[in-house]
Design an enzyme around this catalytic site. Structure first.
Site, short mmCIF file in Angstrom:
data_model
loop_
_atom_site.label_atom_id
_atom_site.label_comp_id
_atom_site.label_asym_id
_atom_site.label_seq_id
_atom_site.Cartn_x
_atom_site.Cartn_y
_atom_site.Cartn_z
N TYR A 48 34.32 12.90 -3.26
CA TYR A 48 33.60 11.97 -2.38
C TYR A 48 33.70 10.55 -2.94
CZ TYR A 48 29.76 9.62 -0.04
OH TYR A 48 29.01 8.72 0.67
N LYS A 74 35.62 7.26 -1.28
CA LYS A 74 34.90 6.02 -0.95
C LYS A 74 35.58 4.82 -1.61
CE LYS A 74 30.47 5.81 0.33
NZ LYS A 74 29.00 5.86 0.29
N VAL A 79 22.51 9.41 5.74
CA VAL A 79 22.06 9.14 7.10
C VAL A 79 22.12 10.47 7.85
CG1 VAL A 79 22.52 7.86 9.23
CG2 VAL A 79 23.01 6.80 7.02
#
Length: 124
Positions: free
Chosen positions: A4, A8, A37
């Site tokens: 991850y 990014k 989110v």
């Protein structure tokens, strides 16, 4: 979460590289890096366990999106969104003049070098 994190970082580099190139065509390239989110991609059992004080509302993502839409000169920008805040991340300074030259001016050198390259032999 190394995969991850690496992905990014790749998006940050891609955005910073493409932004100055595409602005010549009146296309802006920016990157929104959200914290957690809740979306439909999040399984309900995970959302139920996630600490509520660390959830970033979708309205913060939309705030970042609207910031980019409001200023068509912004390109190559990175914004992290967390809770209700936008954090614009600046490009780190070059450590010395050589690195600045490689990062900002060497593109002309490479373009000329590739134009002058001898043709490949035997398909190599």
């Amino acid at each position: 979460m190394p995969i991850y994190t690496a992905s990014k970082h790749a998006l940050v580099g891609l955005t910073r590289s493409l932004g100055p190139q595409f602005i010549k065509e009146n296309i802006t390239v920016n990157c929104i890096c959200p914290a957690f989110v809740p979306t439909n991609l999040c399984p309900p059992h995970m959302l139920a366990k996630f600490p509520k004080e660390h959830i970033t509302p979708m309205t913060t993502v939309l705030k970042a999106f609207n910031t980019f839409l409001a200023d068509n000169t912004m390109t190559g920008e990175i914004v992290e969104v967390s809770l209700g805040h936008l954090f614009f991340r600046q490009v780190p300074e070059y450590p010395n003049e050589s690195q600045r030259w490689i990062g900002e001016e060497a593109k002309e050198f490479w373009a000329q070098a590739y134009e002058e390259a001898p043709p490949a032999k035997n398909g190599v």
